[in-house]
Design an enzyme around this catalytic site. Structure first.
Site, mmCIF file in Angstrom:
data_model
loop_
_atom_site.group_PDB
_atom_site.id
_atom_site.type_symbol
_atom_site.label_atom_id
_atom_site.label_comp_id
_atom_site.label_asym_id
_atom_site.label_seq_id
_atom_site.Cartn_x
_atom_site.Cartn_y
_atom_site.Cartn_z
ATOM 1 N N LYS A 35 -3.721 7.577 21.798
ATOM 2 C CA LYS A 35 -3.904 6.298 21.099
ATOM 3 C C LYS A 35 -3.168 6.348 19.762
ATOM 4 C CE LYS A 35 -8.317 8.012 19.333
ATOM 5 N NZ LYS A 35 -9.783 7.903 19.421
ATOM 6 N N ARG A 130 -22.201 3.824 18.589
ATOM 7 C CA ARG A 130 -21.031 2.997 18.362
ATOM 8 C C ARG A 130 -20.809 2.186 19.644
ATOM 9 N NH1 ARG A 130 -15.663 6.199 16.669
ATOM 10 N NH2 ARG A 130 -15.851 6.626 18.886
ATOM 11 N N TYR A 257 3.986 5.016 -12.638
ATOM 12 C CA TYR A 257 3.066 3.904 -12.892
ATOM 13 C C TYR A 257 1.849 4.359 -13.694
ATOM 14 C CZ TYR A 257 5.452 0.671 -9.755
ATOM 15 O OH TYR A 257 6.363 -0.160 -9.182
ATOM 16 N N MET A 305 5.054 2.979 -4.055
ATOM 17 C CA MET A 305 5.215 2.429 -2.706
ATOM 18 C C MET A 305 6.289 3.153 -1.901
ATOM 19 S SD MET A 305 6.026 -1.474 -1.498
ATOM 20 C CE MET A 305 4.661 -2.216 -2.362
#
Ligand SMILES: *Cc1c(COP(=O)(O)O)cnc(C)c1O
Length: 362
Positions: A35, A130, A257, A305
């Site tokens: 998956k 679940r 940043y 980013m």
């Protein structure tokens, strides 16, 4: 030259890890969990490398169809089953196996005119809470399925909540006890599947007929505070990039940043082409390990980013063009994950589609 960030996928490591799993489970059938684009490694490439397994497990119908159309003839299991009636026809058409985890799915199936021989994994909720039927509901679901199609192949399935936790063994035992309620009700020959990667390593008694390894195939440890090195696994993905710029900081210069990192001495900084939009965790703090020219150094300042910054002070020749390993060969992804307060699974599966994955022998 293109941007140098790549996820190098080592197909022989995938095969090596499969062999390690075989040693643990002997003749038990293996359902390779592919998956999330094979945990970021690429669905078809990974399936090709693992072609000797008995089955593949995915989430999306599209992924299952892709595997079938690529010529894989093994069982292909939909781990969450289907979401609408029309998908049942597609499941038949492509000879897929499906989980049935709730009454809605069961009703849709029972109302459907099946053509092929159904291969159903009846998901039992033994305490994870679940997906799945409670054990007593599971028996009734199984009886209804048998009445509907006596030739249906039914496998009982459950999933452990804490097989990875070495301090918590009682929950696995409680779940096993709950699953045993169903087992007592079976004719001979009903198949069962319980074990994920952690249970494969830690609970041989849970191997049953099928095991469902995911993370082990990719060479990372399912067990907290361990790496894949100990069970003899090899990392299948190496996230690799290069230094694309160098900055020289004077004491008290700030970096990146927020200016959160402040140099306390003259420093040489490498700017690396990899950022959180590529799947590198933004929460990785200063000090997170990184390899440059195969030598360990540390991330400094905030991950942005598209770029991150590393300490090249005292790293000799390292500079623009030097190869950087963010995780993989020589730097277990588990270490990076731990530093970023997450798990290897999240880092591997969050690899961004903009990162090119390439097969590479390392
Ligand atoms: C994802 C998944 C697995 C694989 O888990 P790992 O911890 O990666 O081995 C097994 N079973 C089910 C039902 C899953 O959803």
């Amino acid at each position: 030259m293109p941007r140098p960030l790549r996820a190098l996928i080592n197909c022989s490591a995938l095969q090596h890890n499969l062999a390690v799993i075989h040693k643990h489970v002997h003749k038990t059938r293996i359902m390779a969990v592919v998956k999330a684009n094979a945990y970021g490694h690429g669905l078809l490439r990974t399936a090709q490398a693992l072609n000797s397994v008995d089955g593949f497990a995915v989430l999306e119908l599209e992924a299952a169809i892709q595997l079938r159309e690529a010529g894989f003839n093994q069982s292909i299991l939909l781990l969450e089953g289907f979401f609408s009636t029309d998908e049942i026809d597609v499941i038949n058409q492509y000879r897929l196996s499906t989980v049935i985890h709730c009454q809605d799915q069961l009703s849709m199936l029972l109302a459907h005119k099946e053509t092929g021989k159904p291969d159903i994994y009846l998901k039992i909720n033994t305490g994870m809470n679940r997906l799945g039927f409670r054990p007593e509901e599971g028996i009734s679901a199984q009886n209804q399925l048998k009445q509907w199609r006596p030739d249906a192949n039914i496998t009982l399935m459950t999933h452990f909540a804490s097989a990875d936790d070495s301090l918590e063994t009682s929950q696995v035992n409680q779940q096993l006890g709950s699953f045993a309620l169903l087992q007592a009700n079976q004719e001979n020959g009903t198949c069962q599947t319980m074990a994920n990667s952690a249970a494969i390593l830690r609970y041989p008694g849970t191997h049953a007929d099928w095991v469902r390894p995911g993370i082990l195939l990719y060479g990372a440890s399912p067990i907290a505070d361990k790496t894949g090195v100990e069970p003899g696994l090899q990392p299948a993905m190496t996230l690799s990039s290069q230094v694309i710029a160098v900055q020289h900081l004077a004491p008290s210069d700030r970096l990146g940043y927020g200016g959160v990192f402040v140099a306390d001495r003259p420093m040489r900084i490498g700017v690396v082409a990899a950022g959180y939009a590529d799947g590198y965790p933004r929460h990785a703090p200063t000090g997170t390990p990184v390899l440059v020219n195969s030598q360990r150094t540390r991330l400094v300042g905030r991950v942005s980013m598209d770029m991150l910054t590393i300490d090249l002070s005292g790293m000799g020749e390292a500079g623009v063009g030097s190869p950087v390993t963010l995780w993989g060969e020589g730097l277990p992804v588990e270490e990076v994950a731990r530093s970023a307060q997450t798990i290897s699974y999240e880092l591997l599966t969050a690899l961004s589609p903009r990162v090119q994955t390439v097969s590479a022998a390392l």
